[in-house]
Write an enzyme that holds these catalytic residues in place. Sequence first.
Site, PDB file in Angstrom:
ATOM      1  N   ARG A  48       0.976  -1.122   0.112  1.00 18.03           N
ATOM      2  CA  ARG A  48      -0.054   0.081  -0.095  1.00 18.03           C
ATOM      3  C   ARG A  48       0.938   1.339   0.015  1.00 18.03           C
ATOM      4  O   ARG A  48       1.948   0.955   0.275  1.00 18.03           O
ATOM      5  CB  ARG A  48      -0.833  -0.246   1.218  1.00 18.03           C
ATOM      6  CG  ARG A  48      -0.335  -0.589   2.367  1.00 18.03           C
ATOM      7  CD  ARG A  48      -0.803   0.059   3.802  1.00 18.03           C
ATOM      8  NE  ARG A  48      -0.774   1.699   3.722  1.00 18.03           N
ATOM      9  CZ  ARG A  48       0.346   2.003   3.771  1.00 18.03           C
ATOM     10  NH1 ARG A  48       1.491   1.739   4.270  1.00 18.03           N
ATOM     11  NH2 ARG A  48       0.515   3.549   3.560  1.00 18.03           N
ATOM     12  N   GLY A  49       0.369   2.425  -0.460  1.00 17.38           N
ATOM     13  CA  GLY A  49       1.056   3.741  -0.458  1.00 17.38           C
ATOM     14  C   GLY A  49       1.139   3.747  -1.854  1.00 17.38           C
ATOM     15  O   GLY A  49       1.799   2.697  -2.388  1.00 17.38           O
ATOM     16  N   ALA A  50       0.653   5.225  -2.257  1.00 15.51           N
ATOM     17  CA  ALA A  50       1.011   5.217  -3.792  1.00 15.51           C
ATOM     18  C   ALA A  50       2.384   4.703  -4.346  1.00 15.51           C
ATOM     19  O   ALA A  50       2.271   4.107  -5.279  1.00 15.51           O
ATOM     20  CB  ALA A  50       0.547   6.706  -4.069  1.00 15.51           C
ATOM     21  N   GLN A 191      -3.187   2.919   9.406  1.00 17.39           N
ATOM     22  CA  GLN A 191      -1.765   2.883   8.928  1.00 17.39           C
ATOM     23  C   GLN A 191      -0.994   3.805   9.757  1.00 17.39           C
ATOM     24  O   GLN A 191       0.301   3.606   9.803  1.00 17.39           O
ATOM     25  CB  GLN A 191      -2.005   3.729   7.512  1.00 17.39           C
ATOM     26  CG  GLN A 191      -2.419   2.844   6.342  1.00 17.39           C
ATOM     27  CD  GLN A 191      -4.032   3.029   6.322  1.00 17.39           C
ATOM     28  OE1 GLN A 191      -4.639   3.451   7.092  1.00 17.39           O
ATOM     29  NE2 GLN A 191      -4.595   3.104   5.094  1.00 17.39           N
ATOM     30  N   ASP A 231      -1.550  10.869  -2.742  1.00 14.58           N
ATOM     31  CA  ASP A 231      -1.862   9.618  -3.697  1.00 14.58           C
ATOM     32  C   ASP A 231      -2.184  10.264  -4.948  1.00 14.58           C
ATOM     33  O   ASP A 231      -1.861   9.587  -6.010  1.00 14.58           O
ATOM     34  CB  ASP A 231      -3.083   8.879  -3.026  1.00 14.58           C
ATOM     35  CG  ASP A 231      -2.693   8.020  -2.027  1.00 14.58           C
ATOM     36  OD1 ASP A 231      -2.693   8.734  -0.648  1.00 14.58           O
ATOM     37  OD2 ASP A 231      -2.294   6.926  -1.943  1.00 14.58           O
ATOM     38  N   ASN A 241      -5.263  12.628  -0.338  1.00 12.71           N
ATOM     39  CA  ASN A 241      -4.381  11.533   0.460  1.00 12.71           C
ATOM     40  C   ASN A 241      -5.445  11.141   1.311  1.00 12.71           C
ATOM     41  O   ASN A 241      -6.635  11.267   1.361  1.00 12.71           O
ATOM     42  CB  ASN A 241      -3.404  12.696   1.286  1.00 12.71           C
ATOM     43  CG  ASN A 241      -2.311  11.783   1.968  1.00 12.71           C
ATOM     44  OD1 ASN A 241      -1.773  10.914   1.453  1.00 12.71           O
ATOM     45  ND2 ASN A 241      -2.190  12.068   3.348  1.00 12.71           N
ATOM     46  N   LYS A 242      -4.856  10.151   2.212  1.00  8.85           N
ATOM     47  CA  LYS A 242      -5.596   9.670   3.193  1.00  8.85           C
ATOM     48  C   LYS A 242      -6.691  10.403   3.832  1.00  8.85           C
ATOM     49  O   LYS A 242      -6.454  11.451   4.338  1.00  8.85           O
ATOM     50  CB  LYS A 242      -4.818   8.907   4.231  1.00  8.85           C
ATOM     51  CG  LYS A 242      -5.545   7.923   5.274  1.00  8.85           C
ATOM     52  CD  LYS A 242      -6.269   6.896   4.581  1.00  8.85           C
ATOM     53  CE  LYS A 242      -5.414   6.013   3.641  1.00  8.85           C
ATOM     54  NZ  LYS A 242      -6.323   4.832   2.976  1.00  8.85           N
TER      55      LYS A 242
HETATM   56  O1  MRU Z   1      -4.822   3.176   1.423  1.00  7.19           O
HETATM   57  P1  MRU Z   1      -3.270   3.474   1.495  1.00  7.19           P
HETATM   58  O2  MRU Z   1      -2.570   2.956   2.919  1.00  7.19           O
HETATM   59  O3  MRU Z   1      -2.459   3.029   0.341  1.00  7.19           O
HETATM   60  O4  MRU Z   1      -3.233   4.947   1.653  1.00  7.19           O
HETATM   61  C1  MRU Z   1      -1.720   5.385   1.509  1.00  7.19           C
HETATM   62  C2  MRU Z   1      -1.796   6.850   1.997  1.00  7.19           C
HETATM   63  O5  MRU Z   1      -2.763   7.847   1.890  1.00  7.19           O
HETATM   64  C3  MRU Z   1      -0.228   7.248   1.966  1.00  7.19           C
HETATM   65  O6  MRU Z   1      -0.299   8.527   2.995  1.00  7.19           O
HETATM   66  C4  MRU Z   1       0.060   8.133   0.546  1.00  7.19           C
HETATM   67  O7  MRU Z   1       0.014   7.010  -0.334  1.00  7.19           O
HETATM   68  C5  MRU Z   1       1.238   8.764   0.716  1.00  7.19           C
HETATM   69  S1  MRU Z   1       2.406   7.720  -0.081  1.00  7.19           S
HETATM   70  C6  MRU Z   1       3.864   7.790   0.452  1.00  7.19           C
END
Ligand code: MRU
Length: 328
Positions: A48-50, A191, A231, A241-242
């Site tokens: 996970r994370g972009a 997270q 994201d 973002n989240k």
């Molecule tokens: O749903 P997720 O856990 O994939 O979301 C991740 C986030 O929102 C992060 O803050 C975002 O991807 C920033 S990445 C370094």
Amino acid sequence: MNALRTIAEEDGAVVVILDQTRLPKETAFVRLHTLADAAHAIRVMQVRGAPLIGATAAYGVALGLSEGQPLETILSTLAATRPTAVNLHWALDRMQRVLEKSALAGRPETAWEEARAIAREDAAANAAIGKYGLEMLHPLAAKGCLNLMTHCNAGWLATVAHGTAISPMYAAHAAGLALHVWVSETRPRNQGLLTAWELAEAGVPHTLIADNAAGLLMMQGKVDCIIVGADRIAANGDTANKVGTYLKALAAQAHKVPFYVAAPLSTVDCACPDGSQIPIEERAADELGAGNVPVANPAFDVTPANLITGIITEHGIVAPGELANVKP
Ligand code: MRU
């Protein structure tokens, strides 16, 4: 600076990932052998994370071609896994462009090489984000211990290495700056616990907070600067973002706390004019653990560009309205 990695190759044929659904309780690795394995890992958030989603998708293309699957099937399967993180589509577009120039027989090898390049470049971009972020933090640290805040996990776990929002924090810690990080818990998938785990492993002082405690801490003057990841950043600087990021940005404006977004340029979507065009992922109701009641579970929100002090990229810190100068 933290140099741990989330994704690796084994024997040039298998991809190994750290299973984030089992962290922080357990450190377990998963081997991806097929396109279906890679798509599953992204969909269920083992990765996970972009930026990491983008790198995993690139390796997913290599796995699919090695299995003999048609390129169109591979691209559409991976594109359908998660909607908001644009790094996924950025990586798939890049793979497609390179592969369409390659002879059919050589495509699997070309795909492995390109996936490797994407992973390598992500790690380098995030290291540069750490360097530019540190330059911004230095003057803020002059008064004493720097109190930072972040939301969700934008550390090395969310990327190939180093992290985005957390990369400047690792750089600051390595440079000997006194700092403490408020880590927002991030309902419903927590997270923030991943961020707390990362910071504990690196010895960076931190405190976990419930998402809604952020406003009070800003009001009490306990936050010097906020850095979050992204994201998808639209051409005008509006940033997805989240979910919960937007509320932090509003409170930051009210309390005059600088609010930075840290992201590599692979997260900037120039084809998306503004935040209203960013697709927001709606996740399953059961993530809220609320039983049989009606539930809405948007996983992201959009922070308007006017609430963002600056965007920390691998090419330096830019004002949201100046993104076009670094990524035309
Ligand atoms: O749903 P997720 O856990 O994939 O979301 C991740 C986030 O929102 C992060 O803050 C975002 O991807 C920033 S990445 C370094």
